[in-house]
Design an enzyme around this catalytic site. Structure first.
Site, mmCIF file in Angstrom:
data_model
loop_
_atom_site.group_PDB
_atom_site.id
_atom_site.type_symbol
_atom_site.label_atom_id
_atom_site.label_comp_id
_atom_site.label_asym_id
_atom_site.label_seq_id
_atom_site.Cartn_x
_atom_site.Cartn_y
_atom_site.Cartn_z
ATOM 1 N N GLY A 230 7.563 -0.888 -3.173
ATOM 2 C CA GLY A 230 8.993 -0.621 -3.241
ATOM 3 C C GLY A 230 9.810 -1.166 -2.088
ATOM 4 O O GLY A 230 9.616 -2.296 -1.631
ATOM 5 N N SER A 231 10.737 -0.353 -1.623
ATOM 6 C CA SER A 231 11.762 -0.794 -0.679
ATOM 7 C C SER A 231 11.236 -1.189 0.689
ATOM 8 O O SER A 231 11.989 -1.718 1.505
ATOM 9 C CB SER A 231 12.818 0.309 -0.516
ATOM 10 O OG SER A 231 13.486 0.540 -1.744
ATOM 11 N N THR A 232 9.945 -0.953 0.962
ATOM 12 C CA THR A 232 9.393 -1.421 2.233
ATOM 13 C C THR A 232 9.409 -2.949 2.302
ATOM 14 O O THR A 232 9.259 -3.518 3.388
ATOM 15 C CB THR A 232 7.943 -0.920 2.423
ATOM 16 O OG1 THR A 232 7.143 -1.356 1.321
ATOM 17 C CG2 THR A 232 7.915 0.607 2.510
ATOM 18 N N PHE A 233 9.600 -3.628 1.162
ATOM 19 C CA PHE A 233 9.675 -5.093 1.131
ATOM 20 C C PHE A 233 11.053 -5.602 1.563
ATOM 21 O O PHE A 233 11.205 -6.777 1.892
ATOM 22 C CB PHE A 233 9.364 -5.613 -0.269
ATOM 23 C CG PHE A 233 7.926 -5.982 -0.490
ATOM 24 C CD1 PHE A 233 7.557 -7.268 -0.852
ATOM 25 C CD2 PHE A 233 6.921 -5.037 -0.333
ATOM 26 C CE1 PHE A 233 6.230 -7.609 -1.055
ATOM 27 C CE2 PHE A 233 5.593 -5.357 -0.537
ATOM 28 C CZ PHE A 233 5.235 -6.650 -0.896
ATOM 29 N N LYS A 234 12.054 -4.753 1.528
ATOM 30 C CA LYS A 234 13.418 -5.216 1.808
ATOM 31 C C LYS A 234 13.578 -5.823 3.199
ATOM 32 O O LYS A 234 14.235 -6.863 3.340
ATOM 33 C CB LYS A 234 14.410 -4.069 1.582
ATOM 34 C CG LYS A 234 14.539 -3.699 0.110
ATOM 35 C CD LYS A 234 15.379 -2.443 -0.111
ATOM 36 C CE LYS A 234 15.434 -2.100 -1.605
ATOM 37 N NZ LYS A 234 16.111 -0.807 -1.856
#
Length: 579
Positions: free
Chosen positions: A284-288
């Site tokens: 999820g958003s840890t890739f942002k």
């Protein structure tokens, strides 16, 4: 009248005759001794032949001994994690039993209740020279069995692999088991025991313990906090990592559920699986932050004040990308995109980057291959087969690509350490094992920007519950729905928080992940990473920071003052909730 009889006078032997007699006696004695010695040698030779060539127990011990004779494994401070100790094996020569076998079987069953009397009677009646009754028996049990007085029972010392910390670091250490092709051979079946089989059994190095990068104190703290969170939020599993950002040393690696390597036969496949290196997830958003760093590094975004439209859901073909209901519906700059964790703004950034730039960065971070670490239990990432426009957009915020938690931790180490990615290692860095040469993935300037923005996420965004006072924590939450054959399961998610501290001079990355956590009354029903994974990281850092040489200091922090003017809140706009 008495008659006198003359007796002959005894002849005196000369010295030469006495010497000859002594020599004869000496020769006879030597012949006798030689015959006696020869008889002894024949007996000993016969015993040796019977013991080695015909006794299966002796042959079995000879084969297994090579596998059991292993070097110790210790943590980075020298604390024992795996040792080989002497135990006892109890066996019997069935053909030599003098007493009543039924009675003996009853007595053995009372002392060793792992089997019933029928099992022992069957062993006592076998048509073999020798058979085992018990392995790795305690000295007290040996004493009790010996007291039965049956001369056919024999006792032999045999080595045993002991894991004195029980379940601690079980997935790191692994366990021992029989070779598939030859059950008599014992070898490593997982973890370090398997990866370093040759080193641990090398006769030249058995006396030298294998020093790991793991710190058992940090490992215990992470296991404790993750176990509590897993129980509190009724999660299916969990993973935790502490990683040195400069050396790649794994200070802690936790996978739950766990197993006891001393009793590995009781563990199932779920317990034996290493979630940190073997399981892959959409995180999820840890890739942002990776997407934002790529945009800055490639020059696609030359000014972090540049804003991207997040006023409405983004429709691409038949797909729609949207933000959470409470997120601001306005144009967001780089820091705001991360603070509010906007899918829409991140997707627009990824769209401008394009598939080539996104793939290049992911490959530089090693996200297209198995994790780079010594363990052999490693999962292969789920890499998109075709990079359509929507694929590029969704991978930008962590959907459509699945990696291991260890790979995410290593990526964040590169984001904050000045821009150098290094392979992870479970060996203590030092003489004989230097720091691995890494590769630069982003510039030092980009890395500094990322440290600033990650710190703002903890101070003002979704990572606030991950703060540890005085340790200057910076990180990002990620809550991704679990993919299924028919799409995504909205009732399940992977909740992850990955952070670095102290962010003004990063030394460690700390990651916590929960598989399918449930909301609680205390969280208001929320089951996102901000409410469950982030607090785990904050508590772990508070517990182990000083042990790792980071002294808490509330007067120090990274300077993010030049970013603060970029944060704008519209009238009536909510403060960022940790959701």
């Amino acid at each position: 009248m008495s008659v006198l009889v003359a007796r002959p006078m005894p002849q005196r032997r000369t010295s030469g005759q006495r010497h000859a007699l002594a020599q004869v006696a000496h020769v006879r004695l030597m012949i006798l001794l030689l015959l006696f010695a020869a008889a002894i040698m024949v007996v000993l030779g016969r015993l040796a032949y019977l013991g080695v060539m015909t006794d299966p127990y002796a042959a079995h011990t000879a084969v297994i001994g090579a596998g059991w004779s292993r070097a110790d494994i210790v943590d980075r401070n020298g604390e024992p994690l795996a040792r080989t100790i002497e135990a006892w094996g109890i066996g019997v020569h069935p053909g030599k039993v003098l007493g009543d076998k039924l009675d003996l079987a009853d007595k053995l069953a009372a002392l060793m209740p792992a089997h019933d009397a029928a099992w022992y009677y069957q062993r006592l009646s076998m048509d073999v020279n020798f058979t085992y009754l018990e392995h790795h028996a305690s000295p007290s049990l040996v004493t009790q069995v010996h007291a039965l007085g049956e001369p056919a029972l024999v006792f032999e010392k045999e080595p045993e692999r002991l894991y004195p910390q029980s379940t601690l670091a079980a997935h790191v250490l692994g366990f021992l088991g029989p070779n598939k092709n030859d059950p008599r051979i014992v070898e490593g079946q997982g973890g370090i025991e398997r990866a370093f089989e040759q080193r641990l059994t090398d006769p030249a190095q058995r006396g030298t313990p294998l020093a790991l990068s793991i710190d058992y104190r940090v490992q215990a703290a992470m296991e404790s906090e993750l176990s509590t969170a897993m129980a509190t939020f009724s999660a299916r599993g969990a993973a935790g990592i502490v990683l040195d950002v400069d050396t790649g040393e794994v200070i802690s690696m936790v996978s739950l559920p766990v197993f006891n390597p001393n009793r590995v036969g009781l563990a199932g496949s779920e317990q034996l699986r290493n979630n940190t290196t073997q399981s892959v997830y959409e995180l999820g958003s840890t890739f942002k932050p990776i997407t934002v760093a790529t945009a800055i590094e490639t020059g696609v975004v030359k000014d972090i004040s540049r804003r991207f439209d997040a006023t409405a859901p983004l429709k691409v073909g038949r797909f729609t990308i949207h933000d959470e209901a409470g997120d601001p519906k306005r144009w967001l700059n780089m820091p705001e995109t991360l603070i509010y964790s906007s899918n829409v703004a991140t997707a627009r950034i990824a769209d401008e980057l394009g598939p080539q730039r996104m793939q290049t960065m992911f490959r530089r971070l090693g996200l297209d291959t198995k994790p780079d670490i010594e363990l052999r239990e490693k999962g292969r990432p789920l890499w998109p087969k075709y990079w359509a426009r929507t694929t590029t957009m969704t991978t930008g915020y962590g959907h459509g690509i699945a990696i291991t938690p260890l790979q995410l931790a290593a990526s964040y180490a590169a984001l904050v350490n000045g821009g150098t990615w290094r392979p992870s290692t479970l060996l203590k860095v030092g003489p004989g094992h230097p720091v691995a040469k890494g590769r630069r993935v982003i510039s030092d300037a980009t890395s500094y920007r990322m440290r600033q923005m990650l710190r703002l996420i903890v101070l003002k965004g979704t990572g606030r519950k991950g703060e540890a006072p005085g340790y200057r924590v910076a990180g990002k939450t990620g809550t991704g729905e679990v993919p299924t054959a028919g799409g995504y399961d909205r009732s399940r998610n992977m909740a992850t928080f990955v952070a670095a501290f102290p962010i003004d001079r990063p030394r460690y990355v700390v990651l916590a992940m929960l598989d399918s956590p449930q909301g609680t009354k205390e969280t208001g029903g929320w089951k996102t990473a901000a409410w469950n994974a982030a607090p785990v990281v904050g508590r772990v850092i508070s517990r182990v920071g000083a042990l790792l040489g980071v002294i808490p200091d509330t007067t120090r922090d990274i300077d993010e003052s030049d970013l603060l003017p970029l944060l704008w809140q519209a009238p009536g706009e909510r403060t960022v909730d940790p959701a």
